[in-house]
Design a protein around this motif. Structure first.
Motif, PDB file in Angstrom:
ATOM      1  N   MET A 104       1.261   8.231  -7.642  1.00 30.82           N
ATOM      2  CA  MET A 104       1.324   9.339  -6.677  1.00 30.82           C
ATOM      3  C   MET A 104       1.167   8.804  -5.263  1.00 30.82           C
ATOM      4  N   THR A 105       1.915   9.360  -4.359  1.00 28.70           N
ATOM      5  CA  THR A 105       1.896   8.892  -2.978  1.00 28.70           C
ATOM      6  C   THR A 105       0.576   9.244  -2.306  1.00 28.70           C
ATOM      7  N   ASP A 106       0.096   8.334  -1.515  1.00 30.54           N
ATOM      8  CA  ASP A 106      -1.142   8.577  -0.788  1.00 30.54           C
ATOM      9  C   ASP A 106      -0.823   9.374   0.472  1.00 30.54           C
ATOM     10  N   PRO A 107      -1.366  10.593   0.608  1.00 31.75           N
ATOM     11  CA  PRO A 107      -1.012  11.407   1.774  1.00 31.75           C
ATOM     12  C   PRO A 107      -1.439  10.797   3.093  1.00 31.75           C
ATOM     13  N   THR A 108      -2.435   9.897   3.056  1.00 27.70           N
ATOM     14  CA  THR A 108      -2.874   9.304   4.325  1.00 27.70           C
ATOM     15  C   THR A 108      -1.860   8.297   4.856  1.00 27.70           C
ATOM     16  N   THR A 109      -1.000   7.809   3.994  1.00 28.23           N
ATOM     17  CA  THR A 109      -0.008   6.840   4.465  1.00 28.23           C
ATOM     18  C   THR A 109       1.335   7.491   4.767  1.00 28.23           C
ATOM     19  N   VAL A 110       1.592   8.670   4.192  1.00 32.35           N
ATOM     20  CA  VAL A 110       2.912   9.297   4.358  1.00 32.35           C
ATOM     21  C   VAL A 110       3.199   9.606   5.823  1.00 32.35           C
ATOM     22  N   HIS A 111       2.178  10.068   6.544  1.00 30.62           N
ATOM     23  CA  HIS A 111       2.424  10.469   7.931  1.00 30.62           C
ATOM     24  C   HIS A 111       2.740   9.277   8.822  1.00 30.62           C
ATOM     25  N   ARG A 112       2.447   8.065   8.356  1.00 30.49           N
ATOM     26  CA  ARG A 112       2.747   6.879   9.170  1.00 30.49           C
ATOM     27  C   ARG A 112       4.134   6.316   8.892  1.00 30.49           C
ATOM     28  N   ARG A 113       4.811   6.876   7.882  1.00 30.42           N
ATOM     29  CA  ARG A 113       6.073   6.284   7.476  1.00 30.42           C
ATOM     30  C   ARG A 113       7.101   6.267   8.596  1.00 30.42           C
ATOM     31  N   VAL A 144       0.829  -1.204   0.000  1.00 30.22           N
ATOM     32  CA  VAL A 144       0.000   0.000   0.000  1.00 30.22           C
ATOM     33  C   VAL A 144       0.865   1.256   0.000  1.00 30.22           C
ATOM     34  N   ASP A 145       2.112   1.119   0.413  1.00 30.41           N
ATOM     35  CA  ASP A 145       3.023   2.263   0.398  1.00 30.41           C
ATOM     36  C   ASP A 145       4.447   1.735   0.312  1.00 30.41           C
ATOM     37  N   THR A 146       5.267   2.478  -0.406  1.00 29.59           N
ATOM     38  CA  THR A 146       6.682   2.135  -0.449  1.00 29.59           C
ATOM     39  C   THR A 146       7.485   3.416  -0.468  1.00 29.59           C
ATOM     40  N   TRP A 147       8.588   3.434   0.243  1.00 29.98           N
ATOM     41  CA  TRP A 147       9.432   4.615   0.278  1.00 29.98           C
ATOM     42  C   TRP A 147      10.856   4.198   0.569  1.00 29.98           C
ATOM     43  N   ARG A 148      11.755   5.143   0.390  1.00 29.08           N
ATOM     44  CA  ARG A 148      13.164   4.832   0.557  1.00 29.08           C
ATOM     45  C   ARG A 148      13.819   5.833   1.490  1.00 29.08           C
ATOM     46  N   GLU A 149      14.630   5.338   2.395  1.00 28.27           N
ATOM     47  CA  GLU A 149      15.419   6.190   3.287  1.00 28.27           C
ATOM     48  C   GLU A 149      16.834   5.657   3.285  1.00 28.27           C
ATOM     49  N   LEU A 150      17.775   6.481   2.836  1.00 29.87           N
ATOM     50  CA  LEU A 150      19.171   6.078   2.758  1.00 29.87           C
ATOM     51  C   LEU A 150      19.278   4.764   1.981  1.00 29.87           C
ATOM     52  N   CYS A 151      19.792   3.731   2.627  1.00 29.73           N
ATOM     53  CA  CYS A 151      20.007   2.477   1.905  1.00 29.73           C
ATOM     54  C   CYS A 151      18.919   1.453   2.215  1.00 29.73           C
ATOM     55  N   TRP A 152      17.791   1.904   2.745  1.00 30.09           N
ATOM     56  CA  TRP A 152      16.691   0.996   3.063  1.00 30.09           C
ATOM     57  C   TRP A 152      15.492   1.320   2.183  1.00 30.09           C
ATOM     58  N   ALA A 201      11.497  20.971   2.090  1.00 24.15           N
ATOM     59  CA  ALA A 201      11.480  20.385   0.750  1.00 24.15           C
ATOM     60  C   ALA A 201      12.887  19.877   0.493  1.00 24.15           C
ATOM     61  N   TYR A 202      12.969  18.647   0.067  1.00 26.84           N
ATOM     62  CA  TYR A 202      14.277  17.990  -0.063  1.00 26.84           C
ATOM     63  C   TYR A 202      14.428  17.506  -1.498  1.00 26.84           C
ATOM     64  N   PRO A 203      15.572  17.789  -2.124  1.00 28.44           N
ATOM     65  CA  PRO A 203      15.690  17.449  -3.551  1.00 28.44           C
ATOM     66  C   PRO A 203      15.820  15.956  -3.832  1.00 28.44           C
ATOM     67  N   MET A 204      16.483  15.225  -2.945  1.00 27.47           N
ATOM     68  CA  MET A 204      16.874  13.855  -3.294  1.00 27.47           C
ATOM     69  C   MET A 204      15.813  12.852  -2.866  1.00 27.47           C
ATOM     70  N   LEU A 205      14.732  12.818  -3.611  1.00 27.85           N
ATOM     71  CA  LEU A 205      13.682  11.831  -3.393  1.00 27.85           C
ATOM     72  C   LEU A 205      13.653  10.921  -4.610  1.00 27.85           C
ATOM     73  N   GLU A 206      13.297   9.675  -4.397  1.00 26.13           N
ATOM     74  CA  GLU A 206      13.154   8.763  -5.533  1.00 26.13           C
ATOM     75  C   GLU A 206      11.967   9.225  -6.375  1.00 26.13           C
ATOM     76  N   ARG A 207      12.160   9.284  -7.677  1.00 22.78           N
ATOM     77  CA  ARG A 207      11.096   9.784  -8.548  1.00 22.78           C
ATOM     78  C   ARG A 207       9.843   8.928  -8.469  1.00 22.78           C
ATOM     79  N   SER A 208      10.031   7.625  -8.358  1.00 16.96           N
ATOM     80  CA  SER A 208       8.862   6.746  -8.333  1.00 16.96           C
ATOM     81  C   SER A 208       8.057   6.930  -7.050  1.00 16.96           C
ATOM     82  N   ASP A 209       8.700   7.346  -5.977  1.00 14.26           N
ATOM     83  CA  ASP A 209       7.988   7.509  -4.708  1.00 14.26           C
ATOM     84  C   ASP A 209       7.294   8.856  -4.610  1.00 14.26           C
ATOM     85  N   SER A 210       7.953   9.885  -5.097  1.00 10.83           N
ATOM     86  CA  SER A 210       7.445  11.238  -4.881  1.00 10.83           C
ATOM     87  C   SER A 210       6.494  11.677  -5.978  1.00 10.83           C
TER      88      SER A 210
END
Lengths: 276, 353
Positions: free
Chosen positions: B1-10, A215-223, B256-265
């Motif tokens: 596109m990222t779901d804003p409801t899940t971002v805050h739980r990351r 449902v969600d995927t993200w990246r932080e550093l090398c994880w 705002a941070y430049p180095m985000l993975e394109r597929s995630d952001s």
């Protein structure tokens, strides 16, 4: 023969202590970014302001042991080395359980890969090697200067074993190959997902998942993190989150089950051992 | 596109799986008096007292320090600020005493699309990136000299960065943005030709240093610390409300941070920087340390800094920083880290919070 084998390991123990000390000092002097030390070794278990001093004390201790084992015959230093490596083994096992994301920090910033069986195996080997040096009555310098071919062979075998148990070498090769550390390389989520699905952590938690896609995927550093919707055996909705390390062919994979309020959940085991 | 409801739980999920401490780290004031930023709209201003309405409708009465000055296109007396002016104030003494005020201050950053003249003034259309869209700004004749001298490539395709004032009744499309002060020495390359970072054999543990700037286009909400409570102000600039990365912080802090993975952001322009930054994600905590003041704070990443990543410039606030904008923070974060909105940047180091 056992005495020769044990004696041959003394230069290696001294070498690794000296290298570890120098690498730690270099890491402190590099003045890493804020929070940089949070991923390095048992120092993460102390408050932020004590991390650099803790690393410095460790480096000083290693240097003292290396010097003591080289220039004196006092058994105190040999026993202290055995104690140091035995304590390091325990610290790494504990750290792996409590903070799976941190590296061992054994060689400073080079040891940023999460602690694995190899890192722990290396400290076990070093404990054994330093215990072996107790059997050698001469001073370290004499062992290094009066080395025979047999001893050289034993040292080479020991060195090969240590190299095989050192994830730092792979990390160094990867950095030279890609010209950038893992944290700075773009890495496709698909590869990490494939590695996740081939892992034992996935097999252990697959029965909890209610959907096959994250449902969600993200990246932080090398994880790379993957969050899946799931349900515990008693029906409570949970998030099952996996973290896949992005470097190496068989990367570490961690998993956790998290309830809706963000608290980790310990899932019930499929079968519980019953004593008769 | 990222779901804003899940971002805050990351952050909570990452903390659970990797055993990190789930709570946000304490800010460090570097042994100095804590600064608190207060935002709002002026209801009444006198030489000794200012009354503002925060975004949640709460009225705040604050003492004005005798040395306090306001900036609104130039230094003005606090008592001369008209009612209705949007302000951000730096306060001391537990947020009770106003020390500095910036009124209707805005940051105008983008790629020049077109330039035309309007009498003696110039109208510049800027592309502020995929999340912020395009807008037209005014360069008044009186400010054109100082802006042009810091923007030698004043032509379409090149970057532009200035500080100015927002004038208008509302906070949306009808506002007029006037650029008054240059906020950078313009990079000499085209916006699409960002230099690549140098090879980094040393690893990501090495120093990540550069320049941190501010932007009022980052989702922001005002807060002030009072008796341990924070009041929230959900004022957001114009039509940028409701995009992916809103309302993660809720206390006025955001980066705002430049180095985000394109597929995630969901941002095709992400992942560009000349500073050799490590990858992070929306929802990650970024530890920003102002090396000029020693103040440090962990700020959640709430937006893609795809435009900031294109600036390979330096900050000379207290020393010459390494090249590259490593983050863009909200005005509240910028002020509480000891930055001056008019100067536009501070030398900084970052790490994972």
């Amino acid at each position: 023969m056992p005495a020769t084998v044990a004696t041959a390991q003394l230069p290696l123990v001294v070498l690794l202590l000296a290298l570890g000390s120098a690498a730690k000092v270099a890491t402190i002097r590099a003045d890493a970014e804020p929070g940089g030390l949070t991923r390095l070794g048992p120092a993460v278990l102390v408050p932020e302001r004590w991390r650099a001093p803790a690393l410095a004390i460790c480096a000083a201790g290693e240097l003292t042991l290396a010097a003591g084992m080289t220039f004196t015959t006092h058994p105190l230093f040999r026993w202290a080395a055995v104690g140091f490596f035995a304590m390091s083994t325990y610290a790494l096992v504990d750290l792996r359980r409590r903070r799976p994301d941190v590296g061992c920090g054994c060689f400073g910033e080079v040891s940023s890969r999460p602690i694995g069986v190899r890192s722990i195996g290396r400290t076990v080997l070093l404990t054994a090697m330093s215990a072996g040096t107790l059997a050698y009555p001469g001073i370290g310098w004499a062992a290094m200067s009066g080395i025979t071919w047999t001893m050289a062979g034993c040292t080479a075998v020991g060195l090969a074993l240590l190299a095989a148990l050192s994830p730092e070498l792979e990390e160094a090769v990867a950095r030279l190959r890609h010209r950038a550390p893992c944290e700075q390389r773009p890495l496709a989520p698909g590869t990490a997902l494939a590695r996740l699905r081939a892992s034992t952590a996935w097999d252990d938690h697959r029965m909890l998942l209610t959907g096959g896609e994250p449902v969600d995927t993200w990246r932080e550093l090398c994880w790379r993190f993957f969050a899946f919707a799931g349900r515990t055996p008693d029906g409570a909705p949970v998030d099952v989150v996996f973290a896949v390390y992005l470097s190496g062919r068989r990367p570490p994979v961690r998993a956790a089950v998290v309830s809706a309020d963000g608290a980790p959940v310990e899932p019930l085991r499929e079968s519980i051992a019953v004593s008769a | 596109m990222t779901d804003p409801t899940t971002v805050h739980r990351r952050r909570a999920l990452a903390a659970a799986v990797l055993g990190r401490p789930p709570e946000r780290p304490e800010s460090s004031d570097g042994g100095q008096e804590p600064l608190r930023a207060v935002t709002g709209r002026i209801l009444d201003a006198s030489p000794h007292m200012i009354v503002v309405e925060a975004g949640n409708g709460a009225e705040e009465r604050l003492v004005v320090a005798p040395w306090a000055v306001a900036w609104r296109g130039g230094d003005v007396a606090v008592a001369d600020l008209p009612a209705g002016t949007n302000v951000i104030m730096r306060t001391v003494h537990q947020g009770k005493v106003v020390d500095r005020i910036w009124a209707d201050t805005t940051r105008i950053t983008g790629t020049i699309v077109s330039i035309r003249t309007d009498g003696k003034d110039q109208l510049v259309e800027l592309d502020a990136g995929p999340h912020r869209g395009r807008h037209t700004i005014v360069i008044p004749y009186r400010a054109s000299g100082r802006l042009r001298v810091r923007h030698p490539k004043f032509e379409p395709g090149y970057l532009f960065d200035a500080i100015g004032v927002r004038e208008g009744e509302g906070e949306g499309e009808g506002d007029v943005l006037s650029a008054l002060l240059p906020a950078t020495s313009q990079p000499p390359y085209r916006a699409r030709a960002v230099p690549v970072p140098p090879p980094a054999y040393g690893g990501a543990q090495s120093r990540v240093a550069g320049t941190v700037t501010w932007s009022d286009a980052i989702p922001e909400s005002g807060h002030r610390a009072r008796d341990g409570h924070r009041t929230e102000n959900t004022r957001l600039p114009d039509d940028r409300q409701g995009t992916t990365d809103q309302h993660i912080s809720g206390d006025g802090h955001g980066a705002a941070y430049p180095m985000l993975e394109r597929s995630d952001s969901g941002c095709d322009d992400a992942g560009t920087s000349c500073a050799g930054l490590p990858y992070l994600a929306l929802g990650s905590l970024l530890n920003v340390q102002n090396t000029c003041t020693g103040r440090a704070m962990s700020i959640p990443i709430v937006a893609c800094g795809c435009l900031a990543g294109r600036f390979c410039d330096r900050c000379v606030e207290c020393d010459t920083s390494p090249r590259g904008r490593i983050a863009e923070v909200s005005p509240v974060s910028f002020v509480e880290l000891g930055g001056d909105l008019i100067k536009g940047c501070f030398n900084a180091r970052i790490g994972l919070g």
